[in-house]
Design a protein around this motif. Structure first.
Motif, PDB file in Angstrom:
ATOM      1  N   PRO A  41      -2.192  -2.935  -3.556  1.00 50.57           N
ATOM      2  CA  PRO A  41      -1.323  -2.294  -2.558  1.00 50.57           C
ATOM      3  C   PRO A  41      -1.473  -0.776  -2.556  1.00 50.57           C
ATOM      4  CG  PRO A  41      -0.132  -4.029  -3.699  1.00 50.57           C
ATOM      5  CD  PRO A  41      -1.445  -3.889  -4.405  1.00 50.57           C
ATOM      6  N   GLY A  42      -1.565  -0.222  -1.358  1.00 55.12           N
ATOM      7  CA  GLY A  42      -1.687   1.219  -1.209  1.00 55.12           C
ATOM      8  C   GLY A  42      -3.107   1.730  -1.118  1.00 55.12           C
ATOM      9  N   GLU A  44      -7.008   2.145   0.403  1.00 59.46           N
ATOM     10  CA  GLU A  44      -7.630   2.233   1.723  1.00 59.46           C
ATOM     11  C   GLU A  44      -8.312   0.922   2.091  1.00 59.46           C
ATOM     12  OE1 GLU A  44      -9.115   4.012   5.339  1.00 59.46           O
ATOM     13  OE2 GLU A  44      -7.389   4.266   4.011  1.00 59.46           O
ATOM     14  N   ALA A  45      -8.924   0.261   1.113  1.00 60.54           N
ATOM     15  CA  ALA A  45      -9.620  -0.994   1.399  1.00 60.54           C
ATOM     16  C   ALA A  45      -8.645  -2.058   1.884  1.00 60.54           C
ATOM     17  CB  ALA A  45     -10.358  -1.477   0.153  1.00 60.54           C
ATOM     18  N   LEU A  46      -7.460  -2.121   1.280  1.00 59.60           N
ATOM     19  CA  LEU A  46      -6.479  -3.121   1.715  1.00 59.60           C
ATOM     20  C   LEU A  46      -6.012  -2.826   3.139  1.00 59.60           C
ATOM     21  CD1 LEU A  46      -4.894  -5.617   0.894  1.00 59.60           C
ATOM     22  CD2 LEU A  46      -3.059  -4.114   0.092  1.00 59.60           C
ATOM     23  N   ARG A  47      -5.834  -1.551   3.459  1.00 55.34           N
ATOM     24  CA  ARG A  47      -5.436  -1.195   4.829  1.00 55.34           C
ATOM     25  C   ARG A  47      -6.496  -1.638   5.836  1.00 55.34           C
ATOM     26  NH1 ARG A  47      -6.474   2.270   8.638  1.00 55.34           N
ATOM     27  NH2 ARG A  47      -8.048   3.389   7.417  1.00 55.34           N
ATOM     28  N   LEU A  48      -7.763  -1.418   5.500  1.00 53.87           N
ATOM     29  CA  LEU A  48      -8.846  -1.803   6.406  1.00 53.87           C
ATOM     30  C   LEU A  48      -8.937  -3.323   6.556  1.00 53.87           C
ATOM     31  CD1 LEU A  48     -11.569   0.741   5.224  1.00 53.87           C
ATOM     32  CD2 LEU A  48     -10.288   0.787   7.380  1.00 53.87           C
ATOM     33  N   ILE A  49      -8.659  -4.048   5.481  1.00 52.11           N
ATOM     34  CA  ILE A  49      -8.655  -5.513   5.563  1.00 52.11           C
ATOM     35  C   ILE A  49      -7.550  -5.982   6.501  1.00 52.11           C
ATOM     36  CG2 ILE A  49      -8.149  -7.618   4.252  1.00 52.11           C
ATOM     37  CD1 ILE A  49      -9.636  -6.331   1.880  1.00 52.11           C
ATOM     38  N   ARG A  50      -6.378  -5.370   6.393  1.00 51.16           N
ATOM     39  CA  ARG A  50      -5.275  -5.738   7.285  1.00 51.16           C
ATOM     40  C   ARG A  50      -5.638  -5.448   8.737  1.00 51.16           C
ATOM     41  NH1 ARG A  50      -1.535  -2.462   5.518  1.00 51.16           N
ATOM     42  NH2 ARG A  50      -1.962  -0.912   7.143  1.00 51.16           N
ATOM     43  N   ASP A  51      -6.265  -4.296   8.976  1.00 50.64           N
ATOM     44  CA  ASP A  51      -6.643  -3.943  10.345  1.00 50.64           C
ATOM     45  C   ASP A  51      -7.676  -4.910  10.910  1.00 50.64           C
ATOM     46  OD1 ASP A  51      -4.948  -1.812  10.110  1.00 50.64           O
ATOM     47  OD2 ASP A  51      -6.532  -0.306   9.833  1.00 50.64           O
ATOM     48  N   ASP A  61       4.968  -9.310  -0.715  1.00 51.16           N
ATOM     49  CA  ASP A  61       5.066  -8.273  -1.750  1.00 51.16           C
ATOM     50  C   ASP A  61       4.014  -7.184  -1.588  1.00 51.16           C
ATOM     51  OD1 ASP A  61       2.774  -9.593  -2.482  1.00 51.16           O
ATOM     52  OD2 ASP A  61       3.434 -10.115  -4.515  1.00 51.16           O
ATOM     53  N   GLY A  62       3.227  -7.259  -0.497  1.00 45.99           N
ATOM     54  CA  GLY A  62       2.239  -6.224  -0.220  1.00 45.99           C
ATOM     55  C   GLY A  62       0.874  -6.463  -0.824  1.00 45.99           C
ATOM     56  N   THR A  63       0.707  -7.570  -1.548  1.00 49.92           N
ATOM     57  CA  THR A  63      -0.589  -7.857  -2.162  1.00 49.92           C
ATOM     58  C   THR A  63      -1.459  -8.686  -1.224  1.00 49.92           C
ATOM     59  OG1 THR A  63       0.243  -9.867  -3.232  1.00 49.92           O
ATOM     60  CG2 THR A  63       0.405  -7.792  -4.475  1.00 49.92           C
ATOM     61  N   LEU A  64      -2.736  -8.691  -1.513  1.00 47.95           N
ATOM     62  CA  LEU A  64      -3.695  -9.424  -0.692  1.00 47.95           C
ATOM     63  C   LEU A  64      -3.586 -10.925  -0.941  1.00 47.95           C
ATOM     64  CD1 LEU A  64      -6.224  -9.376   1.198  1.00 47.95           C
ATOM     65  CD2 LEU A  64      -7.614  -9.209  -0.883  1.00 47.95           C
TER      66      LEU A  64
END
Length: 398
Positions: A41-42, A44-51, A61-64
């Motif tokens: 969580p938090g 950049e890679a996780l944000r790009l995956i969500r996008d 809980d914000g985890t992948l």
């Protein structure tokens, strides 16, 4: 710092080898752990995956949601490529940072399941492959991880084949026995090869051929060993832009020919002066090769300009395999003869046998390695003429 790449098929026991190497003093970087870290969580890679894949891939809980993402990309090449485009740069950057934390005179182990598939093995001094037959791996995955047999077989099939991994292995670690046997195998490998290799790198000591009895019967693995050295040197020198080509030469490049157990490799450069650049010397040093001062030329052959036989000579630091690297100017007589001599012996069995006969004759007189090497020079002068005649007759070109 000695760089060691560690890989093996799923269920091979690679993690057990990594744990033992860590206990022996290695600094281990686990690619799977890094892959999890870069999508916390938090990040950049996780944000790009969500996008790219949607908010459904993120738990409350914000985890992948790893299982959910795996279900999306499994069997979908485009989706998998998109995921790799996001995660690979982040993983690479983090791995680089972690490996730099290893002591400069120590051992850095990169525990990477896809070391072969991604071609990353070329950047390691040593590649260790943990080897177990596929049926044993299937059984372990079913019994120890609870995977359905069909799932276990599908995962094994999706990875590099055993043959592909073995082809790039400097050491094959057999894990078909007990945990105690595996520990003993790793301990011997550490003591006999890894630790001395790291010491040679630290001290700038190249591995030298033995004084007597250096010539041995042909080994089937010389060709593969030469291919690995060539690939690693080409990768090491690529950023410098100086190498015109890297080739396995010498007797170990000729199948079936008795030889000194030495992998000879030639690096061609456009101008020999380029070999003296600081970045080139540093690239060779980082790859595990020590410049030999005073060895700056080959013995000129009849009818040639002696000044055109210059070279730079490096020796490798691997205690288990002597490697000699000859850096020669592209198109020079020495560069051309190294390639011609190899191809001539490969394609003309009578000349290959004549050379083997001469080797046996000289060894019977004196098997001191230096004396043997010096005694071959008159034979080489005549071989030079015969090889040139063969090249003219056949139209051979480098």
């Amino acid at each position: 710092m000695l760089r060691v790449g560690l890989t093996g098929g799923i269920g091979s026991g690679k993690s057990s080898v990594a744990s033992r190497l860590r206990a022996l003093g290695a600094h281990v970087v686990d690619a799977d752990a890094v892959a999890r870290e870069v999508v916390e969580p938090g990040t950049e890679a996780l944000r790009l995956i969500r996008d790219r894949f949607g908010s459904a891939m993120i738990r409350e809980d914000g985890t992948l949601d790893r299982a959910g993402l795996a279900a999306v990309v499994f069997g979908d090449r485009d989706a998998l490529r998109a995921l790799e485009a996001i995660t690979t740069p982040a993983i690479t950057a983090r791995v680089t940072t972690l490996r730099r934390e290893a002591p400069a005179d120590g051992v850095s182990v990169f525990d990477m399941p896809l070391l072969v598939e991604r071609g990353l093995w070329v950047h390691e001094h040593l590649t260790l492959v943990v080897d177990v037959d596929a049926e044993t791996r299937v059984r372990r995955l079913v019994e120890q991880r609870g995977l359905p047999e069909s799932d276990a077989r599908a995962r094994i099939a999706a990875q590099a084949s055993d043959g592909e991994r073995r082809a790039v292995a400097d050491e094959i670690v057999d894990n078909s026995g007990t945990p105690e046997q595996l520990r003993d195998v790793v301990d011997v490998l550490w003591r006999k090869r890894i630790e001395p290799y790291a010491a040679n790198l630290r001290d700038g000591t190249r591995t030298r051929r033995v004084g007597r009895g250096a010539v041995v019967h042909p080994r089937e693995d010389w060709g593969r060993a030469g291919e690995r050295v060539v690939a690693k040197l080409a990768a090491a020198l690529a950023p410098t832009g100086v190498a015109t080509e890297v080739s396995h030469i010498g007797s170990t490049a000729v199948p079936g020919l008795l030889a000194k157990d030495v992998i000879d490799v030639q690096v061609g450069v456009r101008h020999l002066a380029e070999a003296d650049r600081d970045d080139v010397r540093q690239a060779m040093r980082d790859a595990g090769y020590i410049l030999s001062q005073g060895n700056s030329g080959d013995t000129p052959k009849p009818g040639t300009d002696p000044a055109s036989w210059g070279k730079r000579f490096y020796g490798g630091c691997d205690p288990a395999q002597v490697v000699h690297v000859h850096v020669r100017e592209f198109g020079s007589p020495g560069w051309r003869f190294a390639l011609l001599f190899r191809d001539w012996l490969v394609h003309v069995p009578a000349e290959r046998e004549a050379y083997a006969t001469e080797k046996r004759r000289l060894l019977a007189i004196d098997d001191d390695t230096d004396a043997y090497v010096a005694a071959k020079e008159p034979w080489f002068d005549d071989a030079w003429r015969r090889a040139q005649a063969w090249a003219d007759e056949t139209g051979w070109r480098p």
